[in-house]
Design a protein around this motif. Structure first.
Motif, PDB file in Angstrom:
ATOM      1  N   ILE A  10      -1.761 -83.911 -30.050  1.00  0.00           N
ATOM      2  CA  ILE A  10      -3.033 -83.617 -29.402  1.00  0.00           C
ATOM      3  C   ILE A  10      -2.825 -83.183 -27.953  1.00  0.00           C
ATOM      4  CG2 ILE A  10      -5.223 -84.630 -28.626  1.00  0.00           C
ATOM      5  CD1 ILE A  10      -5.117 -86.436 -31.083  1.00  0.00           C
ATOM      6  N   GLY A  11      -3.625 -82.199 -27.523  1.00  0.00           N
ATOM      7  CA  GLY A  11      -3.642 -81.785 -26.132  1.00  0.00           C
ATOM      8  C   GLY A  11      -2.461 -80.944 -25.705  1.00  0.00           C
ATOM      9  N   ARG A  12      -1.819 -80.268 -26.648  1.00  0.00           N
ATOM     10  CA  ARG A  12      -0.632 -79.494 -26.317  1.00  0.00           C
ATOM     11  C   ARG A  12      -0.768 -78.017 -26.690  1.00  0.00           C
ATOM     12  NH1 ARG A  12       3.868 -82.238 -29.379  1.00  0.00           N
ATOM     13  NH2 ARG A  12       5.092 -80.702 -28.264  1.00  0.00           N
ATOM     14  N   GLY A  13      -1.974 -77.584 -26.992  1.00  0.00           N
ATOM     15  CA  GLY A  13      -2.211 -76.179 -27.277  1.00  0.00           C
ATOM     16  C   GLY A  13      -1.820 -75.735 -28.665  1.00  0.00           C
ATOM     17  N   LEU A  14      -1.539 -76.671 -29.559  1.00  0.00           N
ATOM     18  CA  LEU A  14      -1.115 -76.305 -30.908  1.00  0.00           C
ATOM     19  C   LEU A  14      -2.296 -76.018 -31.831  1.00  0.00           C
ATOM     20  CD1 LEU A  14       1.672 -79.042 -31.410  1.00  0.00           C
ATOM     21  CD2 LEU A  14       1.884 -76.754 -30.396  1.00  0.00           C
ATOM     22  N   GLY A  15      -3.429 -76.631 -31.541  1.00  0.00           N
ATOM     23  CA  GLY A  15      -4.568 -76.539 -32.442  1.00  0.00           C
ATOM     24  C   GLY A  15      -5.181 -75.158 -32.531  1.00  0.00           C
ATOM     25  N   SER A  30     -12.898 -90.488 -50.810  1.00  0.00           N
ATOM     26  CA  SER A  30     -13.408 -90.647 -49.447  1.00  0.00           C
ATOM     27  C   SER A  30     -12.687 -89.684 -48.536  1.00  0.00           C
ATOM     28  CB  SER A  30     -13.156 -92.086 -48.968  1.00  0.00           C
ATOM     29  OG  SER A  30     -13.823 -92.994 -49.792  1.00  0.00           O
ATOM     30  N   GLN A  31     -13.433 -89.121 -47.569  1.00  0.00           N
ATOM     31  CA  GLN A  31     -12.823 -88.128 -46.717  1.00  0.00           C
ATOM     32  C   GLN A  31     -11.780 -88.765 -45.810  1.00  0.00           C
ATOM     33  OE1 GLN A  31     -15.476 -85.290 -45.053  1.00  0.00           O
ATOM     34  NE2 GLN A  31     -14.128 -84.785 -43.382  1.00  0.00           N
ATOM     35  N   VAL A  32     -10.631 -88.126 -45.696  1.00  0.00           N
ATOM     36  CA  VAL A  32      -9.563 -88.643 -44.859  1.00  0.00           C
ATOM     37  C   VAL A  32      -9.849 -88.406 -43.395  1.00  0.00           C
ATOM     38  CG1 VAL A  32      -7.154 -88.344 -44.233  1.00  0.00           C
ATOM     39  CG2 VAL A  32      -7.767 -88.465 -46.604  1.00  0.00           C
ATOM     40  N   SER A  33     -10.133 -87.172 -43.016  1.00  0.00           N
ATOM     41  CA  SER A  33     -10.417 -86.874 -41.612  1.00  0.00           C
ATOM     42  C   SER A  33     -11.219 -85.603 -41.522  1.00  0.00           C
ATOM     43  CB  SER A  33      -9.115 -86.740 -40.819  1.00  0.00           C
ATOM     44  OG  SER A  33      -8.246 -85.822 -41.446  1.00  0.00           O
ATOM     45  N   GLY A  34     -11.957 -85.455 -40.422  1.00  0.00           N
ATOM     46  CA  GLY A  34     -12.852 -84.340 -40.290  1.00  0.00           C
ATOM     47  C   GLY A  34     -12.354 -83.255 -39.369  1.00  0.00           C
ATOM     48  N   SER A  35     -13.207 -82.264 -39.124  1.00  0.00           N
ATOM     49  CA  SER A  35     -12.848 -81.142 -38.280  1.00  0.00           C
ATOM     50  C   SER A  35     -13.115 -81.481 -36.836  1.00  0.00           C
ATOM     51  CB  SER A  35     -13.675 -79.924 -38.687  1.00  0.00           C
ATOM     52  OG  SER A  35     -13.504 -79.611 -40.023  1.00  0.00           O
ATOM     53  N   GLN A  36     -12.492 -82.518 -36.340  1.00  0.00           N
ATOM     54  CA  GLN A  36     -12.900 -83.067 -35.049  1.00  0.00           C
ATOM     55  C   GLN A  36     -11.786 -83.150 -34.016  1.00  0.00           C
ATOM     56  OE1 GLN A  36     -16.088 -83.665 -34.891  1.00  0.00           O
ATOM     57  NE2 GLN A  36     -16.463 -83.468 -37.054  1.00  0.00           N
ATOM     58  N   VAL A  37     -10.544 -83.159 -34.427  1.00  0.00           N
ATOM     59  CA  VAL A  37      -9.470 -83.397 -33.475  1.00  0.00           C
ATOM     60  C   VAL A  37      -8.700 -82.106 -33.262  1.00  0.00           C
ATOM     61  CG1 VAL A  37      -7.392 -84.705 -32.978  1.00  0.00           C
ATOM     62  CG2 VAL A  37      -9.272 -85.781 -34.182  1.00  0.00           C
ATOM     63  N   SER A  38      -8.594 -81.694 -32.025  1.00  0.00           N
ATOM     64  CA  SER A  38      -7.919 -80.431 -31.733  1.00  0.00           C
ATOM     65  C   SER A  38      -6.649 -80.670 -30.937  1.00  0.00           C
ATOM     66  CB  SER A  38      -8.832 -79.501 -30.946  1.00  0.00           C
ATOM     67  OG  SER A  38      -8.137 -78.347 -30.550  1.00  0.00           O
ATOM     68  N   GLY A  39      -5.626 -79.854 -31.222  1.00  0.00           N
ATOM     69  CA  GLY A  39      -4.378 -79.939 -30.470  1.00  0.00           C
ATOM     70  C   GLY A  39      -4.394 -79.079 -29.244  1.00  0.00           C
ATOM     71  N   ALA A  59     -12.796 -80.522 -28.756  1.00  0.00           N
ATOM     72  CA  ALA A  59     -12.605 -79.838 -30.026  1.00  0.00           C
ATOM     73  C   ALA A  59     -13.540 -78.638 -30.130  1.00  0.00           C
ATOM     74  CB  ALA A  59     -12.849 -80.795 -31.192  1.00  0.00           C
ATOM     75  N   ARG A  60     -14.776 -78.798 -29.679  1.00  0.00           N
ATOM     76  CA  ARG A  60     -15.724 -77.683 -29.753  1.00  0.00           C
ATOM     77  C   ARG A  60     -15.223 -76.492 -28.932  1.00  0.00           C
ATOM     78  NH1 ARG A  60     -22.285 -77.525 -29.625  1.00  0.00           N
ATOM     79  NH2 ARG A  60     -22.487 -75.295 -29.200  1.00  0.00           N
ATOM     80  N   ARG A  61     -14.692 -76.748 -27.748  1.00  0.00           N
ATOM     81  CA  ARG A  61     -14.169 -75.660 -26.924  1.00  0.00           C
ATOM     82  C   ARG A  61     -12.994 -74.975 -27.620  1.00  0.00           C
ATOM     83  NH1 ARG A  61     -15.138 -79.497 -22.789  1.00  0.00           N
ATOM     84  NH2 ARG A  61     -12.939 -80.128 -22.788  1.00  0.00           N
ATOM     85  N   ALA A  62     -12.145 -75.757 -28.278  1.00  0.00           N
ATOM     86  CA  ALA A  62     -11.005 -75.179 -28.993  1.00  0.00           C
ATOM     87  C   ALA A  62     -11.474 -74.303 -30.143  1.00  0.00           C
ATOM     88  CB  ALA A  62     -10.095 -76.289 -29.506  1.00  0.00           C
ATOM     89  N   TYR A  63     -12.516 -74.737 -30.868  1.00  0.00           N
ATOM     90  CA  TYR A  63     -13.035 -73.943 -31.973  1.00  0.00           C
ATOM     91  C   TYR A  63     -13.671 -72.643 -31.464  1.00  0.00           C
ATOM     92  CZ  TYR A  63     -12.362 -78.252 -34.600  1.00  0.00           C
ATOM     93  OH  TYR A  63     -11.820 -79.364 -35.177  1.00  0.00           O
ATOM     94  N   GLU A  64     -14.379 -72.731 -30.353  1.00  0.00           N
ATOM     95  CA  GLU A  64     -14.964 -71.527 -29.759  1.00  0.00           C
ATOM     96  C   GLU A  64     -13.868 -70.543 -29.366  1.00  0.00           C
ATOM     97  OE1 GLU A  64     -17.211 -73.263 -26.609  1.00  0.00           O
ATOM     98  OE2 GLU A  64     -19.036 -73.482 -27.817  1.00  0.00           O
ATOM     99  N   LYS A  65     -12.788 -71.066 -28.816  1.00  0.00           N
ATOM    100  CA  LYS A  65     -11.664 -70.218 -28.417  1.00  0.00           C
ATOM    101  C   LYS A  65     -11.046 -69.531 -29.626  1.00  0.00           C
ATOM    102  CE  LYS A  65      -7.355 -70.403 -25.751  1.00  0.00           C
ATOM    103  NZ  LYS A  65      -6.432 -71.307 -25.002  1.00  0.00           N
ATOM    104  N   ALA A  66     -11.063 -70.207 -30.761  1.00  0.00           N
ATOM    105  CA  ALA A  66     -10.484 -69.643 -31.980  1.00  0.00           C
ATOM    106  C   ALA A  66     -11.418 -68.671 -32.685  1.00  0.00           C
ATOM    107  CB  ALA A  66     -10.100 -70.768 -32.940  1.00  0.00           C
ATOM    108  N   PHE A  84      -4.779 -83.843 -35.875  1.00  0.00           N
ATOM    109  CA  PHE A  84      -3.428 -84.004 -35.360  1.00  0.00           C
ATOM    110  C   PHE A  84      -3.102 -85.480 -35.166  1.00  0.00           C
ATOM    111  CE2 PHE A  84      -1.655 -79.888 -34.212  1.00  0.00           C
ATOM    112  CZ  PHE A  84      -2.761 -79.055 -34.379  1.00  0.00           C
ATOM    113  N   THR A  85      -1.818 -85.790 -35.212  1.00  0.00           N
ATOM    114  CA  THR A  85      -1.344 -87.107 -34.806  1.00  0.00           C
ATOM    115  C   THR A  85      -1.481 -87.207 -33.293  1.00  0.00           C
ATOM    116  OG1 THR A  85       0.931 -86.357 -34.459  1.00  0.00           O
ATOM    117  CG2 THR A  85       0.342 -87.082 -36.692  1.00  0.00           C
ATOM    118  N   PRO A  86      -1.432 -88.420 -32.726  1.00  0.00           N
ATOM    119  CA  PRO A  86      -1.514 -88.538 -31.266  1.00  0.00           C
ATOM    120  C   PRO A  86      -0.468 -87.690 -30.550  1.00  0.00           C
ATOM    121  CG  PRO A  86      -1.779 -90.689 -32.277  1.00  0.00           C
ATOM    122  CD  PRO A  86      -1.413 -89.748 -33.391  1.00  0.00           C
ATOM    123  N   GLU A  87       0.690 -87.530 -31.159  1.00  0.00           N
ATOM    124  CA  GLU A  87       1.771 -86.741 -30.565  1.00  0.00           C
ATOM    125  C   GLU A  87       1.398 -85.267 -30.422  1.00  0.00           C
ATOM    126  OE1 GLU A  87       6.337 -85.360 -31.773  1.00  0.00           O
ATOM    127  OE2 GLU A  87       5.181 -86.689 -33.068  1.00  0.00           O
TER     128      GLU A  87
END
Length: 212
Positions: free
Chosen positions: A105-110, A203-212, A141-148, A100-103
């Motif tokens: 992140i942390g808003r429950g969208l992920g 080259s990889q752009v971004s990984g599975s690391q940032v959760s909304g 991010a790990r908690r968000a993935y577990e929730k999903a 996600f963009t900084p905008e």
């Protein structure tokens, strides 16, 4: 066989996932210039706008991966991307990542974006396993993935070198039987005929690391 040339639009309550295009680059640029996002994704490479436009402009023709933009329904703004990549046809498996963009992140969208993509992976593409790696210094991010629905499988020790230190990368995955047993998205829908992977110049752009 999974049809990755069929690019979807998936609608949830908070977000819509749709095919990403070159026109989304201005909205996604903050994702590539933020130091904290670079750390959480382990991104060592920097990309300029022309390279990103070339990359995102070519996503529609990819037959082995799926790149979708995350659009916040309340504002209509593109706030991130979600990807299925590293398709292993013989084993019916794919990698997953979301950023996600900084905008955004942390808003429950992920969580919703993740579950929408998982629903397509299993119910639309017929995959058996979807996996990801998440760095140890990103517990949110790990908690968000577990929730999903993702479950921990093991650890890639010292997988990332960041600012002179080695960081572990836990591996997580969801299997089709687990998804069928209770992880399906409630209230989501496929829009139109579209039902529900990023690298630039290899080259990889971004990984599975940032959760909304």
């Amino acid at each position: 066989m999974a049809d990755f040339l069929h690019k979807p639009t998936l609608a949830g309550e908070l977000v819509t996932l749709r095919p990403v295009t070159e026109d989304d680059v201005p909205a996604l640029l903050p994702m590539f210039g933020d130091p904290e996002i670079a750390r959480l994704t382990g991104l060592h490479t920097r990309f300029d706008e022309p390279a990103l436009r070339k990359w995102y402009g070519s996503r529609g023709g990819q037959d082995g991966r799926l790149d979708l933009a995350v659009v916040e329904r309340a504002t209509g703004r593109v706030v991130g991307e979600v990807v299925l990549n590293e398709w292993d046809e013989g084993n019916e498996s794919c990698g997953f990542r979301i950023c996600f963009t900084p905008e955004g992140i942390g808003r429950g969208l992920g969580t919703e974006a993740t579950r929408l993509m998982l629903g397509h992976a299993f119910d639309g593409l017929g995959l058996y396993r979807v996996w990801l790696e998440v760095y140890a210094f990103n517990p949110r991010a790990r908690r968000a993935y577990e929730k999903a629905g993702f479950r921990a499988e093991g650890v890639l020790r010292g997988a990332l070198r960041w600012e002179g230190e080695r960081v572990d990368a836990p591996v997580m995955a969801v299997l089709a039987p687990e998804w069928a047993a209770g992880s399906q998205v409630v209230g989501s829908q496929v829009v139109g005929s579209q039902v529900s992977g990023s690298q630039v110049s290899g080259s990889q752009v971004s990984g599975s690391q940032v959760s909304g």
